[in-house]
Motif scaffolding. Sequence first.
Motif, short mmCIF file in Angstrom:
data_model
loop_
_atom_site.label_atom_id
_atom_site.label_comp_id
_atom_site.label_asym_id
_atom_site.label_seq_id
_atom_site.Cartn_x
_atom_site.Cartn_y
_atom_site.Cartn_z
N ALA A 279 1.01 -0.88 -0.08
CA ALA A 279 0.05 0.52 -0.08
C ALA A 279 1.43 1.28 0.37
CB ALA A 279 -0.84 -0.49 0.74
N ASP A 280 2.01 1.07 0.48
CA ASP A 280 3.24 2.32 0.73
C ASP A 280 3.95 2.51 -0.32
OD1 ASP A 280 3.45 4.65 2.22
OD2 ASP A 280 5.59 3.87 2.10
N THR A 281 3.90 1.29 -1.68
CA THR A 281 4.81 1.60 -2.50
C THR A 281 4.71 1.64 -3.82
OG1 THR A 281 4.85 -1.23 -2.21
CG2 THR A 281 7.00 0.25 -0.91
N GLN A 282 5.52 1.73 -5.03
CA GLN A 282 5.03 1.33 -6.48
C GLN A 282 5.93 -0.14 -7.11
OE1 GLN A 282 2.65 2.98 -8.12
NE2 GLN A 282 2.53 4.24 -5.67
N PRO A 283 5.20 -0.42 -7.48
CA PRO A 283 6.10 -1.75 -8.62
C PRO A 283 7.42 -0.66 -9.06
CG PRO A 283 3.85 -1.40 -9.94
CD PRO A 283 3.65 0.00 -8.58
N GLY A 284 8.41 -1.69 -8.58
CA GLY A 284 10.10 -1.66 -9.03
C GLY A 284 11.00 -1.38 -7.02
N ASP A 285 10.07 -0.77 -6.72
CA ASP A 285 10.54 -0.68 -5.00
C ASP A 285 10.82 -1.84 -4.33
OD1 ASP A 285 9.62 1.97 -5.62
OD2 ASP A 285 8.01 2.08 -4.19
N VAL A 286 11.49 -1.92 -3.28
CA VAL A 286 12.30 -3.59 -3.24
C VAL A 286 11.97 -3.32 -1.86
CG1 VAL A 286 14.01 -4.20 -1.92
CG2 VAL A 286 13.95 -2.40 -4.17
N VAL A 287 11.50 -4.79 -1.29
CA VAL A 287 11.09 -5.35 0.35
C VAL A 287 11.68 -5.77 0.72
CG1 VAL A 287 8.91 -5.92 1.98
CG2 VAL A 287 8.77 -4.87 -0.20
N MET A 288 12.80 -6.12 1.97
CA MET A 288 13.39 -6.53 2.22
C MET A 288 12.75 -7.07 3.89
SD MET A 288 17.39 -6.31 3.58
CE MET A 288 16.90 -4.96 5.19
N VAL A 289 12.81 -8.28 3.54
CA VAL A 289 12.34 -9.13 4.85
C VAL A 289 13.38 -10.41 6.05
CG1 VAL A 289 10.40 -10.80 6.35
CG2 VAL A 289 10.02 -8.82 4.14
N VAL A 290 14.18 -9.83 6.22
CA VAL A 290 15.34 -10.66 7.14
C VAL A 290 14.75 -11.68 8.33
CG1 VAL A 290 17.80 -10.65 7.47
CG2 VAL A 290 17.15 -8.46 6.35
N ILE A 291 14.61 -12.51 8.15
CA ILE A 291 13.75 -13.17 8.94
C ILE A 291 13.62 -14.58 8.65
CG2 ILE A 291 12.35 -11.69 10.36
CD1 ILE A 291 10.01 -13.67 9.26
N ILE A 292 13.48 -16.02 9.27
CA ILE A 292 13.97 -17.12 9.24
C ILE A 292 12.48 -17.55 10.45
CG2 ILE A 292 16.25 -17.29 7.79
CD1 ILE A 292 17.58 -18.05 10.12
N VAL A 293 13.14 -19.01 9.95
CA VAL A 293 11.67 -19.63 10.47
C VAL A 293 12.36 -21.09 10.79
CG1 VAL A 293 9.87 -18.44 10.48
CG2 VAL A 293 10.27 -20.39 9.15
N GLN A 294 12.10 -22.04 12.50
CA GLN A 294 13.04 -23.32 12.22
C GLN A 294 11.94 -24.30 12.18
OE1 GLN A 294 14.88 -23.35 15.76
NE2 GLN A 294 16.47 -25.86 14.77
N VAL A 295 11.87 -25.50 11.43
CA VAL A 295 10.93 -25.99 11.84
C VAL A 295 11.90 -27.16 12.69
CG1 VAL A 295 9.38 -25.91 9.62
CG2 VAL A 295 11.53 -27.28 9.53
N PRO A 296 11.50 -27.64 13.67
CA PRO A 296 12.68 -28.64 14.89
C PRO A 296 12.47 -29.88 14.26
CG PRO A 296 10.50 -27.42 15.79
CD PRO A 296 10.79 -26.98 14.57
N TYR A 297 11.35 -30.71 13.61
CA TYR A 297 11.22 -31.73 13.79
C TYR A 297 12.17 -32.50 11.96
CZ TYR A 297 7.54 -29.52 10.70
OH TYR A 297 6.73 -28.41 10.50
N LEU A 298 13.16 -30.89 11.66
CA LEU A 298 14.47 -31.53 10.86
C LEU A 298 15.53 -31.77 10.74
CD1 LEU A 298 12.76 -29.35 7.58
CD2 LEU A 298 12.30 -31.35 7.71
N GLY A 299 15.95 -31.26 12.71
CA GLY A 299 17.04 -31.66 13.35
C GLY A 299 16.95 -30.85 13.89
N PRO A 300 18.38 -29.73 14.50
CA PRO A 300 18.99 -28.98 14.92
C PRO A 300 19.66 -27.96 14.30
CG PRO A 300 20.29 -30.69 15.81
CD PRO A 300 19.39 -31.78 14.58
N ASN A 301 18.75 -26.43 14.67
CA ASN A 301 19.08 -25.69 13.52
C ASN A 301 18.56 -25.64 12.08
OD1 ASN A 301 20.91 -24.16 16.34
ND2 ASN A 301 22.46 -25.68 15.13
N SER A 302 17.29 -26.00 12.36
CA SER A 302 16.95 -26.34 10.77
C SER A 302 16.06 -25.03 10.73
CB SER A 302 15.87 -27.40 10.31
OG SER A 302 14.64 -27.00 12.12
#
Length: 506
Positions: A279-302
């Motif tokens: 809603a606040d941008t136009q086509p061609g603008d850049v959105v950065m989301v520097v997060i990750i998630v863990q799925v622990p049933y794949l093992g530690p630090n997954s």
Amino acid sequence: MPVRRLVASILVFAGFGAAVHAQDPATADPRFVHVDRLSVKLAEGTGAELVDGVLRSRSGVDLSRLQPLFAAGHAQPLVTAVPWDELDRWHRHACAVLPEHNRPGHLGLWFRLVGDSAAATAALQSELRREPLVTHADFEPVYALAAAPGALAPPQDLPPTTPLFTSLQLTHDPNPVGHGVRQAAGIFGARGRDVKFVMMENSFVLDHEDVEQLVAANFLGPVPAYDPTFALHGVSGAAITCATRNGYGITGVADEVTARFMSLNLNGGVENCLAMAVADTQPGDVVMVVIIVQVPYLGPNSWVPFEIFQSAFDATLTTTALGRHVVVPAGNGNLSLDDPVFLNRFDRNFRDSGAIFVGASQAGLMQRATFANWGSRVDCHSWGDQVTSCGYSTLFFPNNDLRQSYTNGASGTSASTPSLAGVVAMVQGAAKKQLGTTLSNAQMRDLLRMHGATTPDLIGPRSDVPAILQALGVFDGLSVDRADLQLLDTMTVTMSGAPGDLAALF
């Protein structure tokens, strides 16, 4: 395939069909998911919306069986930033421009249900999953930093004068060591002018001396309080992309972007934040989301990309279908995203959010960082350690003032992703200024993948900005051979342009 991996394959398939879900409610881990919150998606075509707390259908579908469950879960729309009619318009546009096999779910059909307790929420999830009009009912993930674990030293106190650290920003060096940022910074438009950059994080260090745009006035939504876990991560990522060119400290990759910042927690999560960004941008603008998630049933630090959750995938694909560039980390799980355990969720031919996935290498070496995920889905990479930035205070920390803190140890895909977000803004800025056009998401990803030094590891190339600009025919301006100068220093400057052009050097 071992039994553990077969079971993980079933569990990880987080609702890409109606029958298979991401977490077993009996084993939901509060370290990795919010055990009292559910993200619930109703079937396409139901036209479902909440009106004064009552679930209604715009298309005449009988939703009466779901109303008691939604009331028990204190339901609210997952995306509140824009009205249902606008979400419907976005969805129709996405369906018009995307192939039938790769379309997002309607964001207006996603809801957040909050139970009175973990046990009540687990029971509610079980009931919802038995309803044929409910296609997804998953616990909401806990967002985590994409910094490499254990890579940051404690703060230290140093003298107060802020030196110029740009010579330490080796990610700005010519390819293959860096991205050629310095060579391209004098090219017309290539510092990101007229490109908006939106960064999402939980907290930031405000008013840092070297990130002039990171102030309360430039936030979308509420301004977050200082949180030591996230704030240093936030200022570090912002600085890598857009730190101010000012003769001290560092310089961001694209220091002339118009920056805006958002708190994920205070704005309802990644899905609502992406809607706010659109809603606040136009086509061609850049959105950065520097997060990750863990799925622990794949093992530690997954640790894996957040779009493994279907609601986040739908929001990301909607955003890119509307012409925005979404730049995200490929994650720090030391996992192959091509592994069959993911059931093709990171296979472009199966589904593709349009996001630019960024991997990480071992500093200047052309090899994968040991913690970094890899696979055919990864578009490009940058340094995953020894990155000079603001925050963390391992390089400079006068008077214990976080507003004057610097590090030479930024790490993880948290460090590589902001570099590539800046590269995207550089390329888009030059194209807009010189060609009068906005590059599409597909064009941008192709350019990042086609130009740059390659590595035998599946983390994409180290994208080369000058090579990209030359391929576009916009390498027009000044190119320099070293970092910003101190008094009495010298550098070589090359002026480029089309034959017959008139140029002036100041």
